[in-house]
Design an enzyme around this catalytic site. Structure first.
Site, PDB file in Angstrom:
ATOM      1  NE  ARG A 289      -3.981  -1.932   2.125  1.00 12.57           N
ATOM      2  CZ  ARG A 289      -4.983  -2.192   3.036  1.00 12.57           C
ATOM      3  NH1 ARG A 289      -4.636  -1.782   4.314  1.00 12.57           N
ATOM      4  NH2 ARG A 289      -5.994  -3.074   2.930  1.00 12.57           N
ATOM      5  NE  ARG A 383      -3.444  -2.397   8.230  1.00 13.17           N
ATOM      6  CZ  ARG A 383      -4.487  -2.739   7.430  1.00 13.17           C
ATOM      7  NH1 ARG A 383      -4.769  -4.084   7.193  1.00 13.17           N
ATOM      8  NH2 ARG A 383      -5.479  -1.596   6.974  1.00 13.17           N
TER       9      ARG A 383
END
Length: 531
Positions: A289, A383
């Site tokens: 991401r 994450r």
């Protein structure tokens, strides 16, 4: 505060928060035979949580799934790669290896996941994953299903709505309870164990995928309790938040456009139809991401366009596979079946938080933290998609059991009110604009210093209600984010410094922040070795 509490109560375990980690902890402590009180800021029992809005799914290795040769080691490897050298490998293995057990327990409580065939869960893939290992429910409504199941199971719990936790109380050695405010005034719940599971900090920024309650409460509670927080500079911006035409920095929560759509073949394009990620990363649109968010941010700055586009028109059965996204798009006047979806990066997840072990234990005896508010070493600098529900289930349950065990040994404690603190905070709009301008996807030292100076000059505020508390919690956390981001002179994971575009090998260490003696500033304590 000086007049004494308006009410008193006592419990074995107090849990602050009603998302996946909070309810997993509360149910585990309750099932261990302890008296549990759960505090919720919401004015109703089933308030909106970040868990509810989670779309993608739960990353979990299935013991009977031969597809793509998946394994715990492969899942760990993907997590470590996404974490950019900042994960604790032992913590990652511990949590990933316990994932299937935790998900099976959730199924035992009534969870229903989508199936590809009778008795076999359907699996999808998201950014950073080398295998299809994401289980999901309702197409793109996994979080809503997890929340539904936990809310139903939590019917046996004592959940106090409209209760804002103001301080974790302790005697300098161990926890003694919680100071909270409700419509009757401020009061004290004495308890030897407290689990902080308050979620994230998305509302530090003008635009976020987070619900209104994600106001960094737990980070502030941890700092005021004297425990360390770490890795706060790693704020994950989800690459694909719906752009509804209101303009960036308009304020408030915006719908998330799940990463699973790219996992099913959708592509990211600019207004001219050029790929956003071509030549940026070998995994293209399924890169981690931080990579995709940074690529979008760079393209928007280069073109001056207000958004980029996610083209999902080639996905067969889009409406049935992604009903939540379809509804959100159509409510904004966009038909995702016939039109590319306009998207921008949005504040989404805090990779850092209160420092804990994999059982949620902090350095203060009796204080535990779980979920997004905690830093277990699972996420590192970025994450991996769908690891958050996994961590919430696993560490939430472990923290609840550990809190129950500690309460059984420690016995009931009588809490004493702390000395009052003078809180400083600008208006929320001022704070969010400053954070969005100076501490967003890409930061630099000049902007971060301007942010720190502005926060230092904020006026003192009284804390009389939920909104006041949230504003001072956001302000204190913003100071912690700024000081941690200033200390990290490199670009790594979610943290991008314009003047330091590369990673520095000697900075693969966690920035540890504590509260200063005056309760206003935050200090970088050390660069502690990862793990």
């Amino acid at each position: 505060m000086n007049a004494g509490p308006a009410w008193r109560d006592a419990a074995d375990v107090v849990v602050i928060g009603t998302g996946v980690a909070g309810l997993a902890a509360a149910l585990a402590a309750h099932r261990a035979g302890r008296r549990v009180v759960v505090l919720s800021k919401a004015d109703r029992r089933c308030g909106a949580t970040a868990t509810h809005y989670a779309q993608g799914g739960i990353a979990v290795v299935l013991p009977d799934n031969p597809e793509d040769g998946d394994s715990i080691d492969a899942h760990v490897a993907d997590t470590l790669a996404a974490g950019a050298g900042m994960c604790d490998p032992d913590a990652v293995y511990s949590i990933v290896a316990d994932g299937y057990r935790a998900v099976a327990e959730l199924v035992g409580d009534g969870a229903r996941f989508d199936e590809s065939a009778p008795g076999r869960w359907a699996l999808t893939r998201e950014g950073g994953h080398s295998r299809r290992r994401i289980v999901h429910a309702g197409g793109d409504a996994t979080g809503a299903e997890v929340q539904r199941v936990l809310d139903h199971a939590a019917g046996v719990l004592d959940i106090r709505t409209s209760h804002v936790a103001l301080r974790v109380l302790h005697d300098g050695i161990a926890v003694t309870g919680v100071l909270a405010v409700n419509p009757d005034g401020s009061g004290v719940i004495s308890a030897p164990s407290v689990v902080v599971a308050t979620g994230g900090l998305g509302h530090l920024y003008s635009d976020t995928t987070n619900p209104g309650g994600s106001t960094a409460d737990g980070i502030a509670l941890g700092l005021w309790a004297g425990v360390a927080v770490s890795d706060l500079e790693f704020v994950q911006f989800h690459p694909t938040m719906l752009f509804d035409g209101r303009g960036r920095c308009a304020g408030g929560r915006r719908p998330l456009i799940t990463e699973a759509i790219r996992g099913e073949g959708a592509t990211l394009l600019d207004r001219q139809g050029n790929s956003i990620t071509a030549g940026v990363h070998p995994m293209g649109d399924l890169a981690p991401r931080d990579v995709v968010a940074a690529a979008i941010d760079a393209r928007l700055k280069a073109t001056g366009d207000p958004c980029v586009y996610l083209d999902a028109r080639g996905i067969e059965g889009f409406e049935s596979r992604f009903p939540t996204v379809t509804a959100a798009c159509r409510s904004a006047g966009i038909d995702p079946v016939r039109q590319p979806i306009p998207v921008v990066p949005g504040a989404h997840y805090s990779c850092g938080g209160i420092v804990t072990d994999v059982y949620g234990q902090t350095e203060l005896i009796g204080l535990y933290a779980a979920g997004e508010v905690a830093r277990t070493g699972m996420h590192g600098a970025n994450r991996l998609a769908s690891n958050s529900l996994l961590e919430g289930l696993v560490v939430g349950g472990r923290a609840g059991r550990a809190a129950a065990e500690h309460a059984a040994v420690a016995g009931r404690r009588r809490a004493v009110l702390p000395e009052p603190i003078a809180h400083a905070a600008p208006t929320r709009r001022e704070l969010q604009r400053a954070m969005s301008r100076f501490a967003s996807v890409v930061r630099d030292a000049v902007g971060l210093q301007r942010l720190s100076d502005a926060l230092s000059a904020a006026p003192v505020r009284d804390v009389a209600a939920r909104r006041d508390f949230e504003d001072v919690a956001l302000t204190l956390t913003a100071r912690a984010v700024a000081v941690a981001a200033l200390a990290r002179n490199e670009s790594r994971g979610c943290h991008h410094r314009a003047e330091y575009p590369g990673a520095a090998a000697d900075q693969a260490r966690s920035t540890v922040v504590r509260l200063a003696d005056d309760h206003q500033a935050v200090l970088v304590e050390a660069l502690a070795a990862v793990g």
